[in-house]
Design a protein around this motif. Structure first.
Motif, PDB file in Angstrom:
ATOM      1  N   SER A  36      16.771  -8.297 -30.083  1.00  0.00           N
ATOM      2  CA  SER A  36      15.695  -7.489 -30.662  1.00  0.00           C
ATOM      3  C   SER A  36      14.356  -8.194 -30.444  1.00  0.00           C
ATOM      4  O   SER A  36      14.301  -9.379 -30.118  1.00  0.00           O
ATOM      5  N   ASP A  37      13.282  -7.451 -30.667  1.00  0.00           N
ATOM      6  CA  ASP A  37      11.950  -8.041 -30.584  1.00  0.00           C
ATOM      7  C   ASP A  37      11.821  -9.204 -31.566  1.00  0.00           C
ATOM      8  O   ASP A  37      11.218 -10.227 -31.255  1.00  0.00           O
ATOM      9  N   ALA A  38      12.416  -9.055 -32.757  1.00  0.00           N
ATOM     10  CA  ALA A  38      12.359 -10.126 -33.761  1.00  0.00           C
ATOM     11  C   ALA A  38      13.071 -11.382 -33.262  1.00  0.00           C
ATOM     12  O   ALA A  38      12.623 -12.500 -33.537  1.00  0.00           O
ATOM     13  N   ALA A  63      11.799  -7.655 -26.459  1.00  0.00           N
ATOM     14  CA  ALA A  63      13.109  -7.718 -25.829  1.00  0.00           C
ATOM     15  C   ALA A  63      13.157  -6.682 -24.712  1.00  0.00           C
ATOM     16  O   ALA A  63      12.812  -5.524 -24.918  1.00  0.00           O
ATOM     17  N   THR A  64      13.542  -7.127 -23.526  1.00  0.00           N
ATOM     18  CA  THR A  64      13.699  -6.228 -22.379  1.00  0.00           C
ATOM     19  C   THR A  64      15.065  -6.495 -21.760  1.00  0.00           C
ATOM     20  O   THR A  64      15.776  -7.396 -22.191  1.00  0.00           O
ATOM     21  N   VAL A  65      15.413  -5.751 -20.748  1.00  0.00           N
ATOM     22  CA  VAL A  65      16.688  -5.990 -20.065  1.00  0.00           C
ATOM     23  C   VAL A  65      16.695  -7.351 -19.377  1.00  0.00           C
ATOM     24  O   VAL A  65      17.750  -7.875 -19.073  1.00  0.00           O
ATOM     25  N   ARG A  66      15.536  -7.924 -19.151  1.00  0.00           N
ATOM     26  CA  ARG A  66      15.447  -9.237 -18.514  1.00  0.00           C
ATOM     27  C   ARG A  66      15.268 -10.361 -19.521  1.00  0.00           C
ATOM     28  O   ARG A  66      14.919 -11.466 -19.154  1.00  0.00           O
ATOM     29  N   VAL A  77       5.629 -14.562 -19.197  1.00  0.00           N
ATOM     30  CA  VAL A  77       6.729 -15.503 -19.391  1.00  0.00           C
ATOM     31  C   VAL A  77       7.955 -14.709 -19.818  1.00  0.00           C
ATOM     32  O   VAL A  77       7.853 -13.809 -20.649  1.00  0.00           O
ATOM     33  N   GLU A  78       9.105 -15.041 -19.234  1.00  0.00           N
ATOM     34  CA  GLU A  78      10.375 -14.440 -19.640  1.00  0.00           C
ATOM     35  C   GLU A  78      11.389 -15.546 -19.895  1.00  0.00           C
ATOM     36  O   GLU A  78      11.449 -16.524 -19.146  1.00  0.00           O
ATOM     37  N   VAL A  79      12.172 -15.365 -20.946  1.00  0.00           N
ATOM     38  CA  VAL A  79      13.239 -16.304 -21.298  1.00  0.00           C
ATOM     39  C   VAL A  79      14.483 -15.485 -21.572  1.00  0.00           C
ATOM     40  O   VAL A  79      14.424 -14.495 -22.302  1.00  0.00           O
ATOM     41  N   ARG A  80      15.600 -15.920 -21.001  1.00  0.00           N
ATOM     42  CA  ARG A  80      16.842 -15.216 -21.283  1.00  0.00           C
ATOM     43  C   ARG A  80      18.020 -16.165 -21.240  1.00  0.00           C
ATOM     44  O   ARG A  80      17.994 -17.171 -20.544  1.00  0.00           O
ATOM     45  N   ASP A  81      19.037 -15.833 -22.013  1.00  0.00           N
ATOM     46  CA  ASP A  81      20.268 -16.613 -22.046  1.00  0.00           C
ATOM     47  C   ASP A  81      21.277 -15.959 -21.122  1.00  0.00           C
ATOM     48  O   ASP A  81      21.434 -14.738 -21.130  1.00  0.00           O
ATOM     49  N   ARG A  82      21.930 -16.801 -20.330  1.00  0.00           N
ATOM     50  CA  ARG A  82      22.906 -16.296 -19.363  1.00  0.00           C
ATOM     51  C   ARG A  82      24.079 -17.261 -19.291  1.00  0.00           C
ATOM     52  O   ARG A  82      24.101 -18.270 -19.981  1.00  0.00           O
TER      53      ARG A  82
END
Length: 164
Positions: A36-38, A63-66, A77-82
């Motif tokens: 979520s955005d939060a 929050a986006t798909v990326r 800036v984008e941060v994501r867990d993979r």
């Protein structure tokens, strides 16, 4: 007659496929909650933009798909867990083809990471940093207005240090 039979068969097939995908079927586990955005607010904080020498827009991270995405006039800036450190590092460079990221010891002491960096002060820096097991944090800093590599690296170090 053959056309009618085909039309009826098509309608029945569509009705059945729609019913099967309703998500209301008993015994079907719900999909995991998306980020979520939060959830993104602590992942891309203001100090990261200070490190870059940028001013974040008034909008909080979203929050986006990326993953978690936040913008400034100078870039984003984008941060994501993979998962899949080895595969992600083998295919991290996508400029003109698919190639590996280079080892990035500058990300932090004891942090196993790979990175792709632009040749100049504009472009995308992508970093994959290993967490526990095969879990990783992937960071993308897209620079649209000249920003020194030292500043981008400092921001990446801050982002990787944040516990997801």
């Amino acid at each position: 007659m053959g056309t009618r039979v085909a039309a009826v068969a098509l309608l029945l097939g569509l009705a059945l496929s729609g019913a099967a995908c309703s998500g209301d079927d008993p015994g079907v586990a719900p999909a995991p909650d998306p980020t979520s955005d939060a959830d993104c607010a602590p992942r891309v904080p203001d100090p990261v933009f200070t490190a870059l020498g940028w001013t974040a827009t008034g909008e909080p991270p979203e929050a986006t798909v990326r993953g978690c995405h936040r913008e400034a006039q100078e870039g984003y800036v984008e941060v994501r867990d993979r998962t899949g450190y080895d595969k992600l590092c083998r295919t991290l460079d996508r400029s003109g083809g698919v190639g590996p990221g280079a080892p990035a010891d500058w990300v932090g002491d004891g942090v196993e990471a790979c990175a792709v960096e632009p040749a100049g002060d504009v472009g995308q820096t992508k970093v994959v940093a290993r967490r526990e097991g095969d879990d990783v944090t992937q960071v993308t800093v897209a620079v649209l207005t000249a920003t020194s590599q030292d500043r981008v690296r400092a921001a990446v170090r801050e982002l990787v240090a944040i516990d997801p």
